[in-house]
Design an enzyme around this catalytic site. Structure first.
Site, PDB file in Angstrom:
ATOM      1  N   LYS A 185      -0.057 -12.012   5.109  1.00 42.89           N
ATOM      2  CA  LYS A 185       0.032 -10.691   5.734  1.00 42.89           C
ATOM      3  C   LYS A 185      -1.389 -10.251   6.032  1.00 42.89           C
ATOM      4  O   LYS A 185      -2.206 -10.101   5.121  1.00 42.89           O
ATOM      5  CB  LYS A 185       0.701  -9.689   4.805  1.00 42.89           C
ATOM      6  CG  LYS A 185       0.667  -8.254   5.330  1.00 42.89           C
ATOM      7  CD  LYS A 185       1.156  -7.276   4.272  1.00 42.89           C
ATOM      8  CE  LYS A 185       1.150  -5.841   4.772  1.00 42.89           C
ATOM      9  NZ  LYS A 185      -0.209  -5.276   4.906  1.00 42.89           N
TER      10      LYS A 185
ATOM     11  N   THR B 280       0.822  -1.209   0.000  1.00 38.39           N
ATOM     12  CA  THR B 280       0.000   0.000   0.000  1.00 38.39           C
ATOM     13  C   THR B 280       0.858   1.261   0.000  1.00 38.39           C
ATOM     14  O   THR B 280       0.605   2.205  -0.756  1.00 38.39           O
ATOM     15  CB  THR B 280      -0.935   0.002   1.216  1.00 38.39           C
ATOM     16  OG1 THR B 280      -1.767  -1.169   1.167  1.00 38.39           O
ATOM     17  CG2 THR B 280      -1.825   1.231   1.223  1.00 38.39           C
TER      18      THR B 280
ATOM     19  N   TYR C 249      -2.110 -11.560   0.906  1.00 35.64           N
ATOM     20  CA  TYR C 249      -2.222 -10.231   1.526  1.00 35.64           C
ATOM     21  C   TYR C 249      -3.704  -9.965   1.755  1.00 35.64           C
ATOM     22  O   TYR C 249      -4.467  -9.764   0.811  1.00 35.64           O
ATOM     23  CB  TYR C 249      -1.584  -9.200   0.597  1.00 35.64           C
ATOM     24  CG  TYR C 249      -1.569  -7.761   1.077  1.00 35.64           C
ATOM     25  CD1 TYR C 249      -2.057  -7.366   2.321  1.00 35.64           C
ATOM     26  CD2 TYR C 249      -1.041  -6.776   0.249  1.00 35.64           C
ATOM     27  CE1 TYR C 249      -2.019  -6.046   2.724  1.00 35.64           C
ATOM     28  CE2 TYR C 249      -0.994  -5.439   0.642  1.00 35.64           C
ATOM     29  CZ  TYR C 249      -1.484  -5.083   1.873  1.00 35.64           C
ATOM     30  OH  TYR C 249      -1.449  -3.769   2.262  1.00 35.64           O
TER      31      TYR C 249
ATOM     32  N   TYR D 188     -11.976  -4.496  -6.280  1.00 38.49           N
ATOM     33  CA  TYR D 188     -13.051  -3.878  -7.049  1.00 38.49           C
ATOM     34  C   TYR D 188     -14.233  -4.841  -7.194  1.00 38.49           C
ATOM     35  O   TYR D 188     -15.312  -4.573  -6.709  1.00 38.49           O
ATOM     36  CB  TYR D 188     -12.586  -3.372  -8.428  1.00 38.49           C
ATOM     37  CG  TYR D 188     -13.656  -2.534  -9.115  1.00 38.49           C
ATOM     38  CD1 TYR D 188     -13.818  -1.189  -8.793  1.00 38.49           C
ATOM     39  CD2 TYR D 188     -14.525  -3.086 -10.037  1.00 38.49           C
ATOM     40  CE1 TYR D 188     -14.810  -0.420  -9.393  1.00 38.49           C
ATOM     41  CE2 TYR D 188     -15.524  -2.336 -10.635  1.00 38.49           C
ATOM     42  CZ  TYR D 188     -15.666  -1.005 -10.314  1.00 38.49           C
ATOM     43  OH  TYR D 188     -16.642  -0.253 -10.894  1.00 38.49           O
TER      44      TYR D 188
END
Length: 306
Positions: free
Chosen positions: A175, A58, A147, A121
Site C-alpha cells: 500500500k 491511519t 504499508y 519514530y
C-alpha cells in the site's frame, strides 16, 4: 474480479483488489473503544460496495490504541465481516516484537492478511527494514502487505529495498501512500507479482492508470458508494466517467479536510441519513466544532451527498 482494472499480483493468494477502506475505530464519549460500532462501520462500507476492509490504518487511529484494544478491534471486525470480503488488519508498530505479536494474533482470529507499516519514530535503514519484514513474514502464514507512508513514519523505502522485500515469502503486496507517482510506477513495473494499493484519495484514478489493483480510500469510509462507482467505471472501461468521479472525490476530500486532522470522516458519517455516530477522535486528535461541522454539512449538501 478485475476486467479493465489492473489485476492483483500473481503472488497474492487473496487477490486483493477494488476499494478497501481504512475503516475507523469508534469511541464512546469517554474515548473508550466502541467495538460494536467499529465493526458496524466495517459492515457499512462492505454493504455499500467495498471489496475489502482494512481496520487499524491511519483512519483507524491505531497509534493511539493500546495493544489489547488493537487486537480486540481486529477480532470484532473479522467476526462481523465473516468472510464476506477480505479483512486485512493493520499490525504495524515501532518494534518488530510488537508487530509480530499483532500479526500472529490477527492470523489466529481469521484475518485474511496483515498490513505492516514501516517502523516509525526511529530511523530504519535498508538492512533493518528487510530484517523487520522478514521476521514478521516468517512468524505468520497469511499474506503480508507493506504499508509505505514516509510522511507519517519518517522512513521511506527505496526501490532497492522493495526489491529485497519482494523476495521474502509471504510478502505479497504494498500500500503506497507516498504520493510519489514515479516511485510507484517503477515499483509496479518491477514487481508484477505484487499487489499494489493506491493509498491516497488524490491518486485513485492515477493509481489505477499506473497499475494499482486496489484503492485504500479515506473518502470511502464516509461515502463508499462514490469510490466504488469510480472503481467499477474504470473496471468497465469507462475511463471518462472514472475521471469525473475522481474530480468528485477531490471535492469531497477538500470538504473533509475542514477543521481538525481526520475529524471530517467521522463527522460526515454522522451527517449521512444512512450513517451513524462513531463518536469522537481519541486525544490528542479532536472532533470538529459546531462551526466546522455546519460548514462541512453545507459543502456535502452542495455536492449532493446529503
Amino acid at each position: 474480479m478485475a476486467n479493465n482494472a489492473p489485476a492483483p499480483g500473481s503472488d497474492d493468494p487473496v487477490g486483493l483488489h477494488g476499494v478497501v477502506p481504512p475503516t475507523v475505530t469508534a469511541f464512546d464519549a469517554d474515548e473508550s473503544v466502541d467495538y460494536e460500532a467499529t465493526a458496524a462501520h466495517a459492515r457499512f462500507v462492505a454493504d455499500r460496495g467495498a471489496h475489502g476492509v482494512f481496520p487499524l490504518g491511519t483512519n483507524g487511529e491505531f497509534p493511539l490504541l493500546a495493544p489489547d484494544e488493537r487486537d480486540a478491534v481486529v477480532e470484532a471486525v473479522v467476526a462481523e465481516i465473516d468472510g464476506d470480503v477480505p479483512v486485512i488488519a493493520g499490525v504495524g508498530a515501532p518494534s518488530t516484537r510488537q508487530t509480530v505479536a499483532h500479526a500472529e494474533h490477527a492470523e489466529r482470529v481469521g484475518a485474511d492478511g496483515v498490513v505492516v507499516v514501516t517502523p516509525y519514530y526511529y530511523p530504519v535503514d535498508h538492512d533493518a527494514a528487510v530484517t523487520h519484514y522478514r521476521r514478521v513474514a516468517e512468524a505468520v502464514d497469511c499474506p503480508v502487505y507493506v504499508y509505505h507512508i514516509p510522511s507519517k513514519t519518517g522512513n521511506s523505502l527505496s526501490l532497492e529495498t522493495l526489491d529485497a522485500l519482494a523476495g521474502i515469502e509471504n510478502v505479497v503486496g504494498l500500500k503506497d501512500s507516498s504520493k510519489d507517482v514515479p516511485w510507484l510506477g517503477q515499483a509496479i513495473d518491477a514487481h508484477p507479482e505484487l499487489t499494489f494499493l493506491a493509498g491516497s484519495d488524490s491518486l485513485l484514478f492515477p493509481g489505477l492508470e499506473v497499475g494499482c489493483a486496489g484503492l485504500v480510500s479515506a473518502v470511502a469510509n464516509a461515502f463508499p458508494e462514490l469510490v466504488a462507482d469510480l472503481y467499477e467505471a474504470y473496471d468497465e472501461g469507462d475511463e471518462e466517467r472514472a475521471r469525473e468521479l475522481q474530480s468528485e472525490v477531490y471535492d469531497v476530500r477538500s470538504a473533509l479536510k475542514r477543521g481538525p486532522y481526520m475529524a471530517g470522516v467521522k463527522t460526515a458519517l454522522g451527517l449521512r441519513d444512512v450513517g451513524f455516530d462513531v463518536g469522537p477522535l481519541r486525544s490528542p486528535l479532536r472532533t470538529m466544532d459546531d462551526e466546522d461541522r455546519a460548514a462541512l454539512r453545507d459543502d456535502l449538501s452542495d455536492l449532493g451527498l446529503l
